[in-house]
Design a protein around this motif. Structure first.
Motif, PDB file in Angstrom:
ATOM      1  N   GLY A 248     -37.438 -66.040 -53.343  1.00 34.39           N
ATOM      2  CA  GLY A 248     -38.084 -66.728 -52.240  1.00 34.39           C
ATOM      3  C   GLY A 248     -38.699 -68.052 -52.674  1.00 34.39           C
ATOM      4  O   GLY A 248     -38.503 -68.501 -53.807  1.00 34.39           O
ATOM      5  N   SER A 249     -39.430 -68.668 -51.751  1.00 31.62           N
ATOM      6  CA  SER A 249     -40.007 -69.975 -52.052  1.00 31.62           C
ATOM      7  C   SER A 249     -41.443 -70.060 -51.574  1.00 31.62           C
ATOM      8  O   SER A 249     -41.866 -69.305 -50.706  1.00 31.62           O
TER       9      SER A 249
ATOM     10  N   ALA B 114     -50.664 -76.138 -45.159  1.00 27.91           N
ATOM     11  CA  ALA B 114     -51.360 -75.968 -46.429  1.00 27.91           C
ATOM     12  C   ALA B 114     -50.528 -75.081 -47.352  1.00 27.91           C
ATOM     13  O   ALA B 114     -50.319 -75.399 -48.521  1.00 27.91           O
ATOM     14  N   ILE B 115     -50.049 -73.986 -46.793  1.00 29.10           N
ATOM     15  CA  ILE B 115     -49.199 -73.061 -47.556  1.00 29.10           C
ATOM     16  C   ILE B 115     -48.011 -72.678 -46.692  1.00 29.10           C
ATOM     17  O   ILE B 115     -48.163 -72.399 -45.494  1.00 29.10           O
ATOM     18  N   GLU B 116     -46.838 -72.677 -47.295  1.00 26.25           N
ATOM     19  CA  GLU B 116     -45.635 -72.226 -46.592  1.00 26.25           C
ATOM     20  C   GLU B 116     -44.865 -71.337 -47.554  1.00 26.25           C
ATOM     21  O   GLU B 116     -44.369 -71.802 -48.588  1.00 26.25           O
ATOM     22  N   VAL B 117     -44.785 -70.064 -47.207  1.00 25.42           N
ATOM     23  CA  VAL B 117     -44.152 -69.075 -48.073  1.00 25.42           C
ATOM     24  C   VAL B 117     -42.970 -68.487 -47.319  1.00 25.42           C
ATOM     25  O   VAL B 117     -43.101 -68.110 -46.162  1.00 25.42           O
ATOM     26  N   ARG B 118     -41.808 -68.426 -47.949  1.00 25.15           N
ATOM     27  CA  ARG B 118     -40.617 -67.900 -47.286  1.00 25.15           C
ATOM     28  C   ARG B 118     -39.913 -66.869 -48.175  1.00 25.15           C
ATOM     29  O   ARG B 118     -39.542 -67.177 -49.310  1.00 25.15           O
ATOM     30  N   GLY B 119     -39.756 -65.689 -47.629  1.00 25.40           N
ATOM     31  CA  GLY B 119     -39.006 -64.632 -48.332  1.00 25.40           C
ATOM     32  C   GLY B 119     -39.528 -64.363 -49.734  1.00 25.40           C
ATOM     33  O   GLY B 119     -38.747 -64.067 -50.647  1.00 25.40           O
ATOM     34  N   LEU B 120     -40.817 -64.443 -49.896  1.00 27.53           N
ATOM     35  CA  LEU B 120     -41.387 -64.346 -51.245  1.00 27.53           C
ATOM     36  C   LEU B 120     -41.439 -62.889 -51.711  1.00 27.53           C
ATOM     37  O   LEU B 120     -42.038 -62.032 -51.060  1.00 27.53           O
TER      38      LEU B 120
END
Ligand SMILES: Nc1ncnc2c1ncn2[C@@H]1O[C@H](COP(=O)(O)OP(=O)(O)O)[C@@H](O)[C@H]1O
Ligand SMILES: [Mg+2]
Length: 318
Positions: free
Chosen positions: A72-73, A11-17
């Motif tokens: 980040g993404s 649903a949500i994927e957050v990387r290095g945000l």
């Protein structure tokens, strides 16, 4: 209705945000998110728990496209918020923390405008269904400014649902909401979840996350300090409380047990909180008996999320 071609992505994927709010005349520059990683699986009721100022709304608002990330993404249902903005936006409904609404419309008009904004064709609009479900159908033609605070908050949820998003995010939905409305809201949220909507809610109410969510992430000072199924989060705190009732209720905790920091409860029972990896119940009971207490009854209590939260928060500060 099939939501997207990427039903298998989280649903949500957050990387290095990372988010740094720029220095202003009023405030110094502020790092609100320190490069966080977070995955919210499909189908969960996910709690983002943390004290005020932790960075919850910043994260939510980045996903909503209201705040611009620094680094980040982030992807919603596999759609990158930067490169696939339109699909990403279509995949979430956000119920904001602040009640800010155009008060000159009626609930029916407000939903219609929102549906138009999302490009939902007239034939596919579900304004009646949504207003019915939220208990606002009777008020469909009233001016929004005539609605109570609770009704406005329900209307905000309705607005977040007009495009039938697979992911619904509620930012502190029950802050300042009375108990009855809170119950109604959660009933509806659970229904949406049962129908397949992934629910994410931010809260600083520990009981709220504990009772509603199947997975909980703790955010503190812009960092994720825990992220796991609720039960394992609770289990991580190796504290239990042994509650002993004596044959005759105690009037004071025996001096012989002072090193265990026992607490005398109102009913004369003795409560001893211990670490399960340092102490066993048989050993504790031996100590209790040696102190001259004749045990009539005993039970253990599990920690609640408040304890977990505090423990993890303190660990972070060390
Ligand atoms: N627009 C802004 N400008 C500057 N600082 C902000 C802004 N919004 C939030 N902050 C700061 O960022 C931190 C995180 O805030 P926020 O994301 O609202 O936390 P939460 O929702 O967990 O209470 C806080 O220190 C807050 O003061
Ligand atoms: Mg907030």
């Amino acid at each position: 209705m099939p939501h997207s071609a990427s039903d298998l992505s989280p649903a949500i994927e957050v990387r290095g945000l990372k988010k740094t709010y720029a220095k202003s005349r009023k405030a110094e520059a502020k790092i609100a998110l320190h490069g966080i990683d977070l995955t919210v699986p499909r189908g969960s009721i996910f709690g983002l728990l943390g004290p005020n100022g932790a960075g919850k709304s910043t994260l939510i608002n980045i996903l909503a496209g209201l705040v611009i990330k620094t680094e980040g993404s982030a992807a919603i249902c596999g759609y990158d918020i930067e490169t696939q903005t339109r699909q990403a936006r279509a995949s979430i409904g956000i119920v904001p923390q602040e009640i800010a609404m155009d008060v000159f419309f009626t609930p029916l008009q407000a939903l219609d405008i929102q549906a138009g904004f999302y490009g939902v064709p007239k034939a596919e609009r579900r304004s009646e269904e949504i207003l019915q479900a939220l208990g606002l159908w009777d008020k469909r033609d009233a001016y929004v400014r005539q609605l109570s605070g609770g009704m406005k908050r329900r209307l905000l949820i309705g607005k977040a649902l007009v495009h039938n998003p697979p992911v619904l995010i509620l930012d502190e939905p029950t802050a300042g909401v009375d108990i009855e409305l809170r119950r109604q809201l959660w009933k509806y949220v659970r229904e949406l979840h049962a129908q397949g909507t992934t629910i994410i809610l931010t809260t600083h109410y520990l009981e709220e996350a504990e009772s509603l969510c199947d997975q909980i992430a703790i955010i503190h000072n812009g960092r994720i300090t825990a992220n796991e199924p609720k039960d394992s989060l609770l289990a991580r705190l190796d504290q239990k409380t042994l509650v002993v009732s004596a044959e005759t209720p105690l009037t004071a905790a025996p001096d012989a047990l002072a090193d265990l920091n026992p607490v005398l409860r109102n009913n004369g029972a003795l409560a001893i909180t211990y670490h399960t990896n340092q102490m066993t119940i048989p050993h504790l009971l031996d100590r209790v008996k040696a102190a001259g207490i004749i045990v009539a009854d005993l039970r253990t209590e599990e920690p609640d999320l408040e304890d977990v939260f505090m423990a993890l928060t303190y660990d972070q500060d060390k």
